[in-house]
Design an enzyme around this catalytic site. Structure first.
Site, PDB file in Angstrom:
ATOM      1  N   LYS A   1       0.827  -1.213   0.000  1.00 24.04           N
ATOM      2  CA  LYS A   1       0.000   0.000   0.000  1.00 24.04           C
ATOM      3  C   LYS A   1       0.865   1.268   0.000  1.00 24.04           C
ATOM      4  O   LYS A   1       2.084   1.184   0.139  1.00 24.04           O
ATOM      5  CB  LYS A   1      -0.966  -0.034   1.194  1.00 24.04           C
ATOM      6  CG  LYS A   1      -1.877  -1.276   1.193  1.00 24.04           C
ATOM      7  CD  LYS A   1      -2.924  -1.250   0.089  1.00 24.04           C
ATOM      8  CE  LYS A   1      -3.435  -2.617  -0.340  1.00 24.04           C
ATOM      9  NZ  LYS A   1      -4.299  -3.340   0.559  1.00 24.04           N
TER      10      LYS A   1
HETATM   11  C1  LIG Z   1      -5.316  -4.482   0.790  1.00 20.35           C
HETATM   12  C2  LIG Z   1      -6.791  -4.347   0.802  1.00 20.35           C
HETATM   13  C3  LIG Z   1      -7.547  -4.696   1.923  1.00 20.35           C
HETATM   14  C4  LIG Z   1      -6.979  -5.416   3.098  1.00 20.35           C
HETATM   15  O1  LIG Z   1      -5.924  -4.770   3.692  1.00 20.35           O
HETATM   16  P1  LIG Z   1      -5.049  -5.573   4.785  1.00 20.35           P
HETATM   17  O2  LIG Z   1      -4.381  -4.481   5.539  1.00 20.35           O
HETATM   18  O3  LIG Z   1      -4.096  -6.417   3.995  1.00 20.35           O
HETATM   19  O4  LIG Z   1      -5.966  -6.369   5.609  1.00 20.35           O
HETATM   20  C5  LIG Z   1      -8.904  -4.439   1.907  1.00 20.35           C
HETATM   21  N1  LIG Z   1      -9.490  -3.882   0.842  1.00 20.35           N
HETATM   22  C6  LIG Z   1      -8.808  -3.558  -0.271  1.00 20.35           C
HETATM   23  C7  LIG Z   1      -9.530  -2.926  -1.415  1.00 20.35           C
HETATM   24  C8  LIG Z   1      -7.436  -3.801  -0.331  1.00 20.35           C
HETATM   25  O5  LIG Z   1      -6.752  -3.521  -1.445  1.00 20.35           O
END
Ligand SMILES: *Cc1c(COP(=O)(O)O)cnc(C)c1O
Length: 394
Positions: free
Chosen positions: A191
């Site tokens: 992210k």
């Molecule tokens: C990455 C992601 C998540 C989950 O995030 P985590 O921190 O890995 O649990 C949820 N929704 C979307 C759209 C994502 O891309």
């Protein structure tokens, strides 16, 4: 066609790489040496940074966005038969959490060109059992929040924003997460900013925030830090059964420094996205996403393109594996979830149920995009794409 290189790059270009500098490393070492590893002063500082940035929202740090979405949904006390509307183009946890809370996920199709959930489709799916809507700000561009908020107000629905892609995104000047009911960010290493694993809930309502704080730590009314630091008391009270979703100080140590450079990271991502626009403009078989038409600031979490499968004799999966052979890593965001086995079998979805999501699901892939990527890396990506297409053009 612009000049393309004749051969594959020598080393593998990963799809994603976090930007970890000396300052993150030293802050983690500081935590390790301090004797306090779990939730403590650095998590409190990280929450404070988010709260101030969002103009005073309640900030609740958790061990993932998945946990954050779970806590958010738990506060709705969903019952079997209740429905939650979301997009079919999301990471599984958005939808799994609805299912795990005992409710029924209902999908609203996306816009074919931007992949954002369509307010008109949300409206169409609202029923007397609908309790909430979870829009996903796809790839770092904002959903069209005005009509979505209108629908939620009109039907008395909770609005939980999956902002995993959207740290720093703005919709009509407003930062995603500020002034909203509830938004959840992710700090997974791919992210825009990372804590290793982690997430942040921003929430308007104090009572609801307090409940999520309890639920993130066993449902007890005091967290460990306050219990064991000087002046803390070791007693606790279980208010309701909760989870173990707290963020560590070791994680927040990384996050504090990442957050301080959010603007710089996102600016770099924007430059790289513009480079791709330019480098891919003479490849008719590659279609970047369309831009949303409302005023926005894009966080450029992902650079998603669609392969025109009619123009080549291979499918998208083969395209990805041939790019891999060219030493280019790519991502898949996302295969439509209503056609994944569990949801397909439980709810009887068939191809054709959500045409725009499915059309994109077969064609999309994400190109490498992260601050440390160079223009030369992007030229390697573009020339690898050209070579693979040249081998397979019909
Ligand atoms: C990455 C992601 C998540 C989950 O995030 P985590 O921190 O890995 O649990 C949820 N929704 C979307 C759209 C994502 O891309």
């Amino acid at each position: 066609m612009k000049d393309s290189k004749k051969t594959a790059r020598k080393t593998f270009l990963p799809f994603s790489r976090p930007t970890i500098r000396q300052r993150e490393i030293e802050e983690v070492v500081d935590s390790l040496k301090s004797g306090w590893l779990t939730t403590g002063p650095k998590v409190a500082r990280f929450e404070e940074l988010f709260s101030r940035w969002s103009g005073g929202q309640e900030a609740i740090a958790v061990n993932s966005a998945t946990s954050g979405l779970h806590l958010a949904l738990l506060t709705l006390d969903l019952r079997p038969g209740d429905e939650v509307i979301t997009t079919p183009l999301t990471w599984p946890s958005t939808v799994n959490n609805i299912e795990l809370c005992g409710a029924t996920p209902v999908f609203a199709d996306v816009d074919r060109d931007t992949l954002q959930i369509e307010p008109g489709q949300i409206e169409r799916m609202v029923s007397p059992r609908t309790r909430a809507v979870i829009p996903v700000h796809f790839a770092g561009a904002p959903c069209d929040m005005d009509p979505i908020e209108g629908i939620c107000r009109q039907h008395g629905l909770s609005l939980i924003e999956d902002a995993a892609h959207a740290v720093g995104t703005r919709y009509k000047g407003r930062l995603i997460g500020s002034g909203c009911e509830l938004a959840v960010f992710s700090f997974h290493p791919i992210k825009n900013i990372t804590t290793g694993e982690g997430g942040m809930i921003l929430c308007h309502d104090h009572e609801r925030a307090e409940r999520m704080r309890r639920l993130r730590f066993h449902g007890i009314s005091r967290d460990a830090w306050r219990r064991y630091s000087k002046g803390g008391i070791p007693q606790y009270e279980v208010e309701e059964p909760g989870f173990k979703y707290n963020m560590l100080d070791i994680e927040a140590a990384i996050g504090i420094h990442q957050f301080n450079d959010l603007e710089g990271f996102n600016k770099r991502r924007r430059e790289l996205a513009e480079n791709y626009d330019d480098l891919l403009s003479d490849i008719p078989e590659i279609m970047p996403l369309g831009r949303v038409s409302w005023p926005h600031v894009h966080a450029w979490h992902l650079y998603v393109v669609r392969l025109e499968i009619e123009a080549v004799d291979i499918d998208r999966d083969r395209f990805i594996s041939e790019l891999q052979d060219e030493n280019i890593g790519t991502g898949l965001h996302f295969p439509a979830i209503h056609l994944q086995r569990f949801y397909r079998e439980k709810y009887g979805y068939r191809p054709g149920s959500l045409p725009n999501a499915e059309w994109n699901s077969k064609r999309l892939l994400s190109l490498p995009l992260y601050p440390m990527l160079t223009r030369a890396d992007q030229e390697d990506v573009a020339s690898a794409i050209k070579r693979v297409i040249a081998r397979h053009r019909r």
